[in-house]
Design a protein around this motif. Structure first.
Motif, PDB file in Angstrom:
ATOM      1  N   ALA A  16      11.811 -15.945 -12.677  1.00  0.00           N
ATOM      2  CA  ALA A  16      11.612 -14.791 -13.556  1.00  0.00           C
ATOM      3  C   ALA A  16      11.555 -13.476 -12.782  1.00  0.00           C
ATOM      4  CB  ALA A  16      10.348 -14.985 -14.378  1.00  0.00           C
ATOM      5  N   MET A  17      10.398 -13.151 -12.206  1.00  0.00           N
ATOM      6  CA  MET A  17      10.189 -11.874 -11.527  1.00  0.00           C
ATOM      7  C   MET A  17       9.336 -12.093 -10.295  1.00  0.00           C
ATOM      8  SD  MET A  17       9.482  -9.255 -14.715  1.00  0.00           S
ATOM      9  CE  MET A  17       9.168  -7.864 -13.622  1.00  0.00           C
ATOM     10  N   PRO A  18       9.302 -11.112  -9.395  1.00  0.00           N
ATOM     11  CA  PRO A  18       8.467 -11.265  -8.197  1.00  0.00           C
ATOM     12  C   PRO A  18       6.987 -11.328  -8.542  1.00  0.00           C
ATOM     13  CG  PRO A  18      10.042  -9.463  -7.933  1.00  0.00           C
ATOM     14  CD  PRO A  18      10.068  -9.856  -9.371  1.00  0.00           C
ATOM     15  N   SER A  19       6.308 -12.214  -7.889  1.00  0.00           N
ATOM     16  CA  SER A  19       4.855 -12.298  -7.956  1.00  0.00           C
ATOM     17  C   SER A  19       4.342 -12.269  -6.516  1.00  0.00           C
ATOM     18  CB  SER A  19       4.438 -13.579  -8.680  1.00  0.00           C
ATOM     19  OG  SER A  19       3.027 -13.672  -8.772  1.00  0.00           O
ATOM     20  N   SER A  20       3.073 -12.589  -6.333  1.00  0.00           N
ATOM     21  CA  SER A  20       2.514 -12.679  -4.988  1.00  0.00           C
ATOM     22  C   SER A  20       1.376 -13.685  -5.004  1.00  0.00           C
ATOM     23  CB  SER A  20       2.001 -11.315  -4.510  1.00  0.00           C
ATOM     24  OG  SER A  20       0.824 -10.962  -5.222  1.00  0.00           O
ATOM     25  N   PHE A  21       1.024 -14.153  -3.843  1.00  0.00           N
ATOM     26  CA  PHE A  21      -0.122 -15.046  -3.761  1.00  0.00           C
ATOM     27  C   PHE A  21      -1.393 -14.317  -4.181  1.00  0.00           C
ATOM     28  CE2 PHE A  21       2.717 -17.607  -1.109  1.00  0.00           C
ATOM     29  CZ  PHE A  21       2.443 -18.872  -1.611  1.00  0.00           C
ATOM     30  N   GLY A  22      -1.459 -13.019  -3.903  1.00  0.00           N
ATOM     31  CA  GLY A  22      -2.605 -12.239  -4.348  1.00  0.00           C
ATOM     32  C   GLY A  22      -2.722 -12.234  -5.866  1.00  0.00           C
ATOM     33  N   ASP A  24      10.555  -2.245  -0.436  1.00  0.00           N
ATOM     34  CA  ASP A  24       9.146  -2.310  -0.861  1.00  0.00           C
ATOM     35  C   ASP A  24       9.074  -2.210  -2.380  1.00  0.00           C
ATOM     36  OD1 ASP A  24       8.172  -2.507   1.726  1.00  0.00           O
ATOM     37  OD2 ASP A  24       8.151  -0.325   1.987  1.00  0.00           O
ATOM     38  N   LEU A  25       8.402  -3.158  -2.993  1.00  0.00           N
ATOM     39  CA  LEU A  25       8.250  -3.146  -4.443  1.00  0.00           C
ATOM     40  C   LEU A  25       7.180  -2.134  -4.829  1.00  0.00           C
ATOM     41  CD1 LEU A  25       8.381  -6.997  -5.088  1.00  0.00           C
ATOM     42  CD2 LEU A  25      10.213  -5.332  -5.429  1.00  0.00           C
ATOM     43  N   ASP A  26       7.513  -1.286  -5.797  1.00  0.00           N
ATOM     44  CA  ASP A  26       6.632  -0.176  -6.156  1.00  0.00           C
ATOM     45  C   ASP A  26       5.873  -0.497  -7.439  1.00  0.00           C
ATOM     46  OD1 ASP A  26       5.410   2.262  -6.120  1.00  0.00           O
ATOM     47  OD2 ASP A  26       7.069   3.324  -7.086  1.00  0.00           O
ATOM     48  N   TYR A  27       4.820  -1.291  -7.298  1.00  0.00           N
ATOM     49  CA  TYR A  27       3.970  -1.629  -8.438  1.00  0.00           C
ATOM     50  C   TYR A  27       2.615  -0.954  -8.239  1.00  0.00           C
ATOM     51  CZ  TYR A  27       7.091  -5.428  -9.976  1.00  0.00           C
ATOM     52  OH  TYR A  27       8.156  -6.148 -10.432  1.00  0.00           O
ATOM     53  N   THR A  28       2.222  -0.117  -9.178  1.00  0.00           N
ATOM     54  CA  THR A  28       0.971   0.627  -9.007  1.00  0.00           C
ATOM     55  C   THR A  28      -0.013   0.447 -10.160  1.00  0.00           C
ATOM     56  OG1 THR A  28       1.941   2.592 -10.038  1.00  0.00           O
ATOM     57  CG2 THR A  28       2.102   2.419  -7.627  1.00  0.00           C
ATOM     58  N   HIS A  29       0.442  -0.030 -11.309  1.00  0.00           N
ATOM     59  CA  HIS A  29      -0.477  -0.082 -12.454  1.00  0.00           C
ATOM     60  C   HIS A  29      -1.527  -1.175 -12.281  1.00  0.00           C
ATOM     61  CE1 HIS A  29       1.005  -3.773 -14.372  1.00  0.00           C
ATOM     62  NE2 HIS A  29       2.241  -3.358 -14.116  1.00  0.00           N
ATOM     63  N   GLN A  30      -2.625  -1.040 -13.023  1.00  0.00           N
ATOM     64  CA  GLN A  30      -3.742  -1.963 -12.900  1.00  0.00           C
ATOM     65  C   GLN A  30      -3.299  -3.399 -13.195  1.00  0.00           C
ATOM     66  OE1 GLN A  30      -3.714   0.844 -14.661  1.00  0.00           O
ATOM     67  NE2 GLN A  30      -5.672   1.941 -14.540  1.00  0.00           N
ATOM     68  N   SER A  85      -1.228  -5.229 -11.339  1.00  0.00           N
ATOM     69  CA  SER A  85       0.124  -5.553 -10.871  1.00  0.00           C
ATOM     70  C   SER A  85       0.085  -5.932  -9.393  1.00  0.00           C
ATOM     71  CB  SER A  85       1.057  -4.363 -11.090  1.00  0.00           C
ATOM     72  OG  SER A  85       0.648  -3.260 -10.285  1.00  0.00           O
ATOM     73  N   LEU A  86       1.257  -6.224  -8.846  1.00  0.00           N
ATOM     74  CA  LEU A  86       1.365  -6.626  -7.446  1.00  0.00           C
ATOM     75  C   LEU A  86       0.662  -5.681  -6.488  1.00  0.00           C
ATOM     76  CD1 LEU A  86       5.152  -7.633  -7.216  1.00  0.00           C
ATOM     77  CD2 LEU A  86       3.211  -9.164  -6.877  1.00  0.00           C
ATOM     78  N   GLY A  87       0.804  -4.392  -6.743  1.00  0.00           N
ATOM     79  CA  GLY A  87       0.259  -3.403  -5.813  1.00  0.00           C
ATOM     80  C   GLY A  87      -1.126  -2.916  -6.162  1.00  0.00           C
ATOM     81  N   ASN A  88      -1.708  -3.448  -7.221  1.00  0.00           N
ATOM     82  CA  ASN A  88      -3.026  -2.984  -7.655  1.00  0.00           C
ATOM     83  C   ASN A  88      -3.737  -4.143  -8.353  1.00  0.00           C
ATOM     84  OD1 ASN A  88      -5.253  -1.574  -8.484  1.00  0.00           O
ATOM     85  ND2 ASN A  88      -4.162  -0.145  -9.820  1.00  0.00           N
ATOM     86  N   LEU A  89      -4.267  -5.053  -7.568  1.00  0.00           N
ATOM     87  CA  LEU A  89      -4.809  -6.308  -8.104  1.00  0.00           C
ATOM     88  C   LEU A  89      -6.142  -6.142  -8.836  1.00  0.00           C
ATOM     89  CD1 LEU A  89      -4.038  -8.717  -5.107  1.00  0.00           C
ATOM     90  CD2 LEU A  89      -2.742  -8.437  -7.232  1.00  0.00           C
ATOM     91  N   CYS A  90      -6.814  -5.025  -8.635  1.00  0.00           N
ATOM     92  CA  CYS A  90      -8.119  -4.766  -9.285  1.00  0.00           C
ATOM     93  C   CYS A  90      -9.149  -5.861  -8.973  1.00  0.00           C
ATOM     94  CB  CYS A  90      -7.949  -4.638 -10.799  1.00  0.00           C
ATOM     95  SG  CYS A  90      -6.983  -3.206 -11.307  1.00  0.00           S
ATOM     96  N   LEU A  91      -9.085  -6.401  -7.777  1.00  0.00           N
ATOM     97  CA  LEU A  91     -10.025  -7.469  -7.416  1.00  0.00           C
ATOM     98  C   LEU A  91     -11.466  -6.994  -7.462  1.00  0.00           C
ATOM     99  CD1 LEU A  91      -8.120  -9.091  -4.392  1.00  0.00           C
ATOM    100  CD2 LEU A  91      -8.137  -9.843  -6.789  1.00  0.00           C
ATOM    101  N   ASP A  92     -11.687  -5.743  -7.100  1.00  0.00           N
ATOM    102  CA  ASP A  92     -13.051  -5.213  -7.115  1.00  0.00           C
ATOM    103  C   ASP A  92     -13.605  -5.154  -8.531  1.00  0.00           C
ATOM    104  OD1 ASP A  92     -11.130  -3.252  -7.692  1.00  0.00           O
ATOM    105  OD2 ASP A  92     -12.419  -1.614  -7.007  1.00  0.00           O
ATOM    106  N   LYS A  93     -12.745  -4.805  -9.492  1.00  0.00           N
ATOM    107  CA  LYS A  93     -13.176  -4.737 -10.891  1.00  0.00           C
ATOM    108  C   LYS A  93     -13.521  -6.137 -11.404  1.00  0.00           C
ATOM    109  CE  LYS A  93     -12.013  -0.285 -11.558  1.00  0.00           C
ATOM    110  NZ  LYS A  93     -11.444   0.045 -10.248  1.00  0.00           N
TER     111      LYS A  93
END
Length: 434
Positions: A161-167, A404-410, A412-420
């Motif tokens: 489907a689409m790129p994901s990540s282990f994160g 570099d994949l440009d994912y910034t929204h909450q 997503s790949l580039g913004n996992l919101c783990l702290d939240k």
């Protein structure tokens, strides 16, 4: 041992006794300390309200404390001749104190005794399940952060489907546990109400003080209506089974992912050989037996609510012996769920993730949406870009250098919101464990 309800010395038919007692004594060891604590709170309340004397209360509390000490140091033994743990503890009081010991049952019934014992037991088990879930959660959060930049193929319909990540993958299961713990929290709030004093379901003409036992036993409130208090038998078990089934569903899905990703055709992860098993005839095999058994056990746990519903759904109000069987359905499942959480938390820190997975040619179409988005950024409409990229794929002309994949929204790949996610989880966990 003579039954506490017997009015003569005629012995109960052995076959009838064995059938009606069933497996109850096998599970009563779990309830022993709660029965003693309930008796202690009840005994104090009887003295406070003048139903028994302070001296009588003190004598009974001394014997009950002695029994509790034996339970906690492991020297207490369930009497196989007893009808149940409630009868055994009362028999000990009578043996030690004579007529004074017989007063412990004033203004209560075995119905509200067992209701109380099960509620206290389930509340403790909810705390234990929460603590084990927390351990699993913290491992997932750590792995998500550690591997947040390692890409992984995402699938829908088991198609690329689409790129994901282990994160993103580890973090997804961490957030799933947040919802599962919320279910446990809601269940705890419903169970955490004192039924003691409802007696056989219709209260007592003695001037008992149910606020006293509620306070002394640490409940947040009480089941006020005595008929409804009896109706919570079976309901408490069903609610916990639903929360357990939700958590088991998360574990089963995660276990399935692990089995899939360990498969040589995927080859996304591996484990040291001591966490896998071999084949009796195929020397190359590294089987994920741990996760297969977690999946199987958790699938069984997900059947719990249905089994308890079928046991209790055609019963009118009031007590019925049918509910005795809830123990042999639920108690072993609690053990199984905790064992699954323990083994996953023990195994998972040893997971090894593979890097460079998306460099394989078969994953190039993972980036089709990225190319569409690039066309849109260059001025095309999404629909036109979709048709253009789709035709390139059909004509075997698709080319794309992802960079570099440009994912910034909450989320997503580039913004996992783990702290939240971690903040919300810890807030709930602290309420559950407090």
């Amino acid at each position: 041992m003579k039954k506490i309800w017997q009015k003569d010395d005629l012995a109960t038919n052995i076959l009838v006794n064995n059938f009606t007692v069933g497996k109850d004594l096998d599970f009563d060891e779990r309830l022993a300390k709660y029965d003693v604590k309930g008796s202690m709170a009840h005994c104090k309340m009887l003295a406070e309200t003048g139903i028994i004397s302070q001296e009588e209360s003190g004598q009974m509390l001394y014997v009950l404390n002695t029994i509790l000490d034996k339970i906690e140091d492991g020297s207490f033994e369930i009497d196989k001749e007893a009808e149940d743990i409630h009868s055994q503890i009362e028999a000990i009081l009578i043996e030690e104190l004579g007529d004074t010991g017989k007063k412990i049952h004033t203004a209560r019934s075995r119905n509200d005794q067992v209701l109380l014992d099960i509620k206290l037991y389930l509340l403790d088990e909810i705390r234990e399940i929460t603590a084990l879930t927390d351990e699993f959660f913290q491992i997932l959060i750590k792995l998500a952060d550690q591997h947040k930049n390692v890409l992984l193929p995402g699938y829908t319909h088991l198609q690329i489907a689409m790129p994901s990540s282990f994160g993103l993958w580890f973090g997804a299961y961490a957030e799933a546990l947040l919802d599962d713990v919320e279910m446990l929290f809601s269940t705890k709030n419903i169970i955490n109400k004192n039924p003691l004093g409802s007696a056989a379901g219709y209260g007592s003409s003695f001037p008992i003080n149910r606020e006293s036992t509620t306070y002394n036993l640490g409940f947040q409130s009480m089941n006020y209506n005595s008929v409804y208090a009896q109706m919570t038998r079976g309901k408490s078990e069903k609610l916990l089974s639903m929360a357990m089934a939700t958590l088991a569903g998360t574990l089963a899905k995660f276990a399935y992912d692990v089995c899939l990703y360990l498969n040589q055709n995927f080859d996304f992860i591996s484990f040291p050989k001591e966490f896998t098993t071999g084949s009796s005839i195929m020397p190359h095999k590294k089987n994920p037996d741990i996760f297969e058994l977690v999946r199987a056990r958790c699938n069984r746990i997900q059947a719990l609510p249905n089994e308890l519903i079928l046991l209790t759904n055609n019963l009118p109000s009031g007590y019925h012996r049918d509910v005795q069987l809830t123990k042999e359905i639920l108690f072993p499942a609690i053990d199984s769920l905790k064992e699954c959480l323990e083994i996953v938390s023990y195994t998972l820190p040893n997971i090894q993730v593979k890097d460079g997975i998306l460099e394989d040619e078969k994953y190039k179409y993972l980036f089709s949406v990225e190319k569409i988005n690039q066309e849109v950024k260059n001025g095309s409409s999404f629909r036109d870009a979709y048709v253009k990229v789709g035709q390139e794929i059909e004509n075997n002309e698709f080319e794309f250098e992802p960079g570099d994949l440009d994912y910034t929204h909450q989320g997503s790949l580039g913004n996992l919101c783990l702290d939240k996610i971690e903040y919300q989880f810890n807030k709930l966990k602290n309420k559950l464990l407090g």
